[in-house]
Design an enzyme around this catalytic site. Structure first.
Site, short mmCIF file in Angstrom:
data_model
loop_
_atom_site.label_atom_id
_atom_site.label_comp_id
_atom_site.label_asym_id
_atom_site.label_seq_id
_atom_site.Cartn_x
_atom_site.Cartn_y
_atom_site.Cartn_z
N LYS A 1 43.92 44.14 40.66
CA LYS A 1 44.82 43.88 39.54
C LYS A 1 45.41 45.19 39.07
O LYS A 1 44.86 46.28 39.28
CB LYS A 1 44.11 43.16 38.39
CG LYS A 1 42.94 43.92 37.75
CD LYS A 1 43.29 44.96 36.70
CE LYS A 1 42.07 45.64 36.13
NZ LYS A 1 42.38 46.85 35.32
N MET B 1 36.33 52.50 44.20
CA MET B 1 35.52 52.26 43.01
C MET B 1 36.01 53.15 41.87
O MET B 1 36.41 54.28 42.08
CB MET B 1 34.05 52.54 43.33
CG MET B 1 33.46 51.56 44.33
SD MET B 1 31.76 51.98 44.75
CE MET B 1 30.99 51.97 43.14
N GLY C 1 35.19 45.61 41.04
CA GLY C 1 33.91 44.98 40.76
C GLY C 1 34.06 43.65 40.06
O GLY C 1 33.38 42.67 40.38
N GLY D 1 40.33 51.63 38.34
CA GLY D 1 41.12 50.86 37.38
C GLY D 1 41.79 49.65 37.98
O GLY D 1 42.66 49.04 37.35
N GLY E 1 40.00 46.97 39.07
CA GLY E 1 39.18 45.78 38.82
C GLY E 1 38.37 45.30 40.00
O GLY E 1 38.01 44.12 40.05
N SER F 1 36.68 41.70 40.17
CA SER F 1 37.26 40.77 41.13
C SER F 1 36.20 40.24 42.08
O SER F 1 36.16 39.04 42.40
CB SER F 1 38.38 41.47 41.91
OG SER F 1 38.98 40.59 42.82
N ASP G 1 36.91 41.92 32.21
CA ASP G 1 37.99 41.67 33.16
C ASP G 1 37.71 40.51 34.10
O ASP G 1 38.61 40.06 34.82
CB ASP G 1 38.27 42.92 34.00
CG ASP G 1 39.06 43.98 33.24
OD1 ASP G 1 39.49 43.70 32.11
OD2 ASP G 1 39.22 45.08 33.79
#
Length: 287
Positions: free
Chosen positions: A11, A98, A105, A101, A103, A107, A139
């Site tokens: 994202k 990783m 993890g 920014g 997302g 996701s 998130d």
């Protein structure tokens, strides 16, 4: 059921405004989420003997299994039924950096929640899965719901949105950013006036920005240099608390031309913004 593979898309925060701070220390946000047609993949491999158990095919470097959102999501969904549900091995193909920014993890967690809901035939609704996802991170719900959205609160209050599905060049400078450090900085803007939901970049695009960007630029020279370089070709912005940055382009070829000229030492990719998550598109094909 045979093994099946689901996407775990990235994202972007097309904007990120910090509009206040709650008594519990969390920040009140306004942000516009859009998915990319690029990300990780998770393959769900049913246990050949049907025995229960949730396993990772391989540990993710730098992440303890106890902290891994993939396993935490699976165990949260299974709950007290874990001993009765058919076993599964989760094989993760990581493409997203990783701490970028993007997302990754969150996701991954959403893909596991939806994928195992399908595999175990639990019949949980999207609302129920999003509520579980919120226990894992702010998130996660947007990935569970699967539509581009205007996010408020800590990012979990979602209103569907339809920003233009343009192409993006996403770059990852050679640094890792500590999100906690960014949100604890005294110089962070925390009083941006609230705005009403609106499609991104209609009218005055200067109203949309990332309030974390100035602090990140000061603390991480690599991000500052990368933003200065990408800004030569149009507006460039930080996503989340970084370290990834992005530039928007009208066509894939325009983005790829700039990609070919990127400075050495920077990784990244070209992808299209999409308002319906590739995860949901694939799940529809499976069902």
């Amino acid at each position: 059921m045979n093994a099946f593979t689901l996407p775990s898309p990235a994202k972007l925060n097309l904007c990120l405004h910090i509009v206040g701070r709650r008594p519990d220390g969390y920040h009140e946000l306004q942000t516009l989420f859009q998915f990319l047609d690029y990300g990780d993949e998770i393959t769900f491999v049913p246990a050949s003997d049907g025995r229960p158990g949730i396993h990772l095919a391989a540990s993710i470097p730098g992440v303890n299994d106890q902290d891994n959102l993939i396993l935490r999501a699976a165990r949260l969904l299974a709950g007290n039924q874990a001993a009765e549900l058919p076993g599964v091995t989760l094989d993760v193909a990581k493409r997203l950096p990783m701490g970028g920014g993007l997302g990754g993890g969150s996701s991954n967690a959403a893909t596991v929640l939806l994928g195992l809901n399908h595999y175990w035939q639990l019949g949980r609704s999207i609302d129920q899965l999003a509520e579980l996802g919120l226990q894992l991170g702010a998130d996660v719900p947007v990935f569970v719901r699967g539509h581009a959205a205007w996010g408020e609160g800590v990012g979990e209050q979602l209103t569907p949105a339809n920003p233009p599905q343009d192409w993006f060049l996403v770059l990852k400078p050679a640094c890792d950013i500590n999100t906690g450090k960014i949100f604890s900085e005294q110089g962070l803007t925390r009083n941006t006036p609230r705005i009403k939901i609106a499609p991104a970049f209609e009218g005055d695009a200067s109203r949309y920005r990332n309030d974390c960007e100035d602090v990140v630029r000061k603390l991480y020279p690599e991000v500052n240099q990368s933003l200065e370089w990408l800004s030569q070709f149009g507006p460039a912005r930080l996503t989340g608390t970084g370290a990834c940055i992005f530039g928007r382009f009208p066509t894939e070829s325009a983005a790829r031309i700039i990609w070919e000229s990127k400075p050495s030492g920077i990784t990244g990719f070209v992808a299209q913004g999409v308002n319906v998550s590739p995860l949901h598109t694939k799940l529809t094909e499976l069902t």
